[in-house]
Design a protein around this motif. Structure first.
Motif, short mmCIF file in Angstrom:
data_model
loop_
_atom_site.label_atom_id
_atom_site.label_comp_id
_atom_site.label_asym_id
_atom_site.label_seq_id
_atom_site.Cartn_x
_atom_site.Cartn_y
_atom_site.Cartn_z
N ALA A 102 0.82 -1.21 0.00
CA ALA A 102 0.00 0.00 0.00
C ALA A 102 0.86 1.26 0.00
CB ALA A 102 -0.92 0.00 1.21
N ASN A 103 2.11 1.13 0.47
CA ASN A 103 3.05 2.26 0.49
C ASN A 103 4.12 2.09 -0.57
OD1 ASN A 103 1.91 3.75 2.70
ND2 ASN A 103 2.72 2.20 4.09
N ASP A 104 3.75 1.47 -1.69
CA ASP A 104 4.66 1.25 -2.83
C ASP A 104 5.92 0.49 -2.43
OD1 ASP A 104 3.01 2.55 -4.70
OD2 ASP A 104 3.78 4.51 -4.11
N GLY A 105 5.78 -0.39 -1.42
CA GLY A 105 6.89 -1.24 -1.02
C GLY A 105 7.90 -0.57 -0.11
N ALA A 106 7.61 0.66 0.34
CA ALA A 106 8.61 1.43 1.08
C ALA A 106 8.66 1.12 2.57
CB ALA A 106 8.36 2.93 0.87
N HIS A 107 7.51 1.06 3.25
CA HIS A 107 7.52 0.92 4.71
C HIS A 107 6.16 0.44 5.20
CE1 HIS A 107 4.95 4.42 5.49
NE2 HIS A 107 5.58 5.00 4.48
N ASN A 108 6.10 0.13 6.51
CA ASN A 108 4.84 -0.28 7.12
C ASN A 108 4.70 0.28 8.53
OD1 ASN A 108 6.80 -1.84 8.35
ND2 ASN A 108 5.69 -3.77 8.20
N TYR A 109 5.14 1.53 8.72
CA TYR A 109 5.07 2.11 10.07
C TYR A 109 3.89 3.07 10.26
CZ TYR A 109 7.73 5.92 7.77
OH TYR A 109 8.15 6.92 6.92
N ASP A 110 3.12 3.34 9.21
CA ASP A 110 1.97 4.23 9.37
C ASP A 110 0.72 3.42 9.69
OD1 ASP A 110 1.73 3.02 6.93
OD2 ASP A 110 1.17 4.82 5.83
N ALA A 111 -0.43 4.10 9.78
CA ALA A 111 -1.68 3.42 10.12
C ALA A 111 -2.26 2.72 8.89
CB ALA A 111 -2.68 4.43 10.68
N PHE A 112 -2.53 1.43 9.02
CA PHE A 112 -3.10 0.65 7.92
C PHE A 112 -4.53 0.30 8.31
CE2 PHE A 112 -2.85 -3.32 5.10
CZ PHE A 112 -3.02 -2.57 3.93
N THR A 113 -5.44 1.19 7.98
CA THR A 113 -6.83 1.07 8.40
C THR A 113 -7.58 0.04 7.58
OG1 THR A 113 -7.54 2.80 6.87
CG2 THR A 113 -6.85 3.51 9.08
N TYR A 114 -8.80 -0.26 8.03
CA TYR A 114 -9.65 -1.20 7.30
C TYR A 114 -9.92 -0.70 5.88
CZ TYR A 114 -13.77 -3.80 5.84
OH TYR A 114 -14.66 -4.55 5.14
N GLY A 115 -10.18 0.60 5.75
CA GLY A 115 -10.43 1.16 4.43
C GLY A 115 -9.25 0.98 3.49
N ARG A 116 -8.05 1.21 4.00
CA ARG A 116 -6.85 1.04 3.18
C ARG A 116 -6.63 -0.43 2.85
NH1 ARG A 116 -1.55 3.52 5.30
NH2 ARG A 116 -0.98 3.15 3.12
N LEU A 117 -6.94 -1.31 3.80
CA LEU A 117 -6.79 -2.75 3.55
C LEU A 117 -7.71 -3.19 2.41
CD1 LEU A 117 -5.77 -5.60 4.30
CD2 LEU A 117 -7.65 -5.72 5.96
N VAL A 118 -8.97 -2.75 2.45
CA VAL A 118 -9.92 -3.11 1.39
C VAL A 118 -9.42 -2.61 0.04
CG1 VAL A 118 -12.25 -2.67 0.50
CG2 VAL A 118 -11.92 -3.21 2.92
N GLU A 119 -8.95 -1.37 0.01
CA GLU A 119 -8.42 -0.80 -1.23
C GLU A 119 -7.22 -1.58 -1.73
OE1 GLU A 119 -6.71 3.52 -2.90
OE2 GLU A 119 -7.05 3.19 -0.74
N THR A 120 -6.34 -1.98 -0.80
CA THR A 120 -5.13 -2.71 -1.18
C THR A 120 -5.46 -4.09 -1.72
OG1 THR A 120 -3.85 -1.52 0.50
CG2 THR A 120 -2.91 -3.57 -0.33
N ILE A 121 -6.37 -4.79 -1.06
CA ILE A 121 -6.76 -6.12 -1.54
C ILE A 121 -7.37 -6.02 -2.93
CG2 ILE A 121 -8.37 -8.04 -1.16
CD1 ILE A 121 -7.86 -7.77 1.82
N GLY A 122 -8.13 -4.96 -3.16
CA GLY A 122 -8.71 -4.74 -4.48
C GLY A 122 -7.62 -4.56 -5.54
N LYS A 123 -6.60 -3.78 -5.21
CA LYS A 123 -5.51 -3.54 -6.15
C LYS A 123 -4.71 -4.81 -6.42
CE LYS A 123 -4.82 1.38 -5.20
NZ LYS A 123 -3.91 2.42 -4.66
N VAL A 124 -4.46 -5.60 -5.34
CA VAL A 124 -3.71 -6.84 -5.51
C VAL A 124 -4.49 -7.82 -6.37
CG1 VAL A 124 -2.83 -8.88 -4.30
CG2 VAL A 124 -2.39 -6.61 -3.38
#
Length: 358
Positions: A69-91
């Motif tokens: 979700a962060n273009d492969g850069a990091h995972n230290y920010d907030a990964f909310t449910y909304g972002r998870l849904v969007e990410t699964i859609g993109k994957v």
């Protein structure tokens, strides 16, 4: 809340489509003598996702959804449910499939919490998990991690601040599932199940329950402690003390006494971090309960593999002995929650003797 996943699909047609997918550039290891593929695998990587095509036709996708979700850069920010849904859609769109066709074989879930205390101080305070000593690892001079490998899962606690050179104090607490039987009660089996907020809530409950398995001791001044309290504290601060206790009732008894002393004289660090974890889980899963639009191409025929669980009330995981019925010594009135259930006096002999003479 979701981070690393391992996904699989055994459909030969899926593997064939991926070979022709312009999003991926697959490569193979070649035997220099024969010019043939060395292991029969073809591999491609994109934004922290690794896609492997096996000779058998199986497709395996691994990587961090959070980093993707962060273009492969990091995972230290907030990964909310909304972002998870969007990410699964993109994957799903990237792989030209639907989430229900990708089975889960590993999943990592956890939270990043902010606290005034340096994460390294909290890490130093963790004595063990379920009476097992930690495996300590470092990030090449960028902080360190404590982890405990169990039969079906791994518990990890580490310093996100040093790992990514952050200004804020960021502590990461997570569970990495190595065998999906660990999540049997949550009914998480496919990538589609991670779209079900009630099932994510089940993972949140499991995360909070896992945290309770940590035994945490603060460095305290023992001058104000009674002699019995000092003995309990000094024993408990020795990691090897817990290793020598093999009887379950003994472990429970001494843990209750140790935590009673730490809570009485300490800063409440264990309770504070536990509360932050529960609050962060609830914050990340805040949603309108609207699942992905079935008209969206990425989620056509999307289904979950069970009914899921009810949305939890995370406040129940913040309860400590403060919310439990109190027991006090009948003579002096001191708290005795740490003593066996049928005890009515504290450890002071002078308390028992007057009561017995009445």
């Amino acid at each position: 809340m979701i981070d690393f996943v391992k996904l699989r699909n055994n459909d030969n047609g899926f593997a064939k489509r991926l070979r022709q997918n312009a999003n991926f550039n697959f490569f193979s290891k070649i035997n220099p003598d024969t010019g043939e593929q060395a292991d029969g695998k073809q591999t491609a990587e994109l934004k922290n996702l690794k896609v492997v095509l096996y000779a058998s036709g199986m497709v395996e996708v691994t990587g961090s959804l959070h980093k993707f979700a962060n273009d492969g850069a990091h995972n230290y920010d907030a990964f909310t449910y909304g972002r998870l849904v969007e990410t699964i859609g993109k994957v799903a769109a990237l792989l030209d499939t639907t989430p229900d066709r990708l089975s889960l074989h590993n999943v990592e879930f956890g939270v990043n919490v902010l606290h005034d205390t340096c994460p390294a101080k909290f890490l130093d305070a963790i004595l063990n998990y379920r009476y097992k000593l930690p495996d300590v690892r470092t990030f090449g001079g960028a902080g360190y991690l404590k982890q405990w490998e169990q039969q079906n899962y791994i518990v990890k606690v580490y310093n996100k601040k040093q790992q990514y050179r952050l200004v804020a104090h960021v502590l990461r607490f997570e569970v990495k599932t190595m065998a999906m039987v660990h999540l049997a009660e949550v009914e998480v089996r496919t990538l589609a199940d991670l779209l079900d907020v009630s099932k994510l809530g089940g993972l949140g409950i499991l995360l909070c329950e896992t945290y309770k398995g940590l035994i945490i001791g603060e460095k305290l001044n023992t001058a104000q402690m009674s002699r019995p309290e000092r003995r309990v504290y000094e024993q408990g601060m020795n990691p090897n003390f817990w290793q020598d206790l093999t009887d379950r009732n003994q472990r429970k008894y001494y843990r209750q006494r140790f935590e009673q002393v730490v809570k009485k004289y300490g800063s409440g660090l264990q309770e504070a971090i536990g509360r932050l974890i529960a609050e962060k889980v609830e914050e990340l899963l805040k949603t309108s309960y609207i699942l992905p639009d079935p008209e969206n191409l990425n989620f056509i025929h999307f289904t979950t593999s069970g009914k899921g669980v009810k949305r939890p009330n995370y406040s129940t995981f913040l309860q400590t002995s403060e919310s439990a019925p109190k027991r006090h010594c009948k003579t002096c009135g001191k708290p005795i929650e740490y003593r066996r259930r049928d005890a009515v006096f504290c450890e002071q002999k002078q308390c028992e003797q007057p009561a017995q003479q009445l």
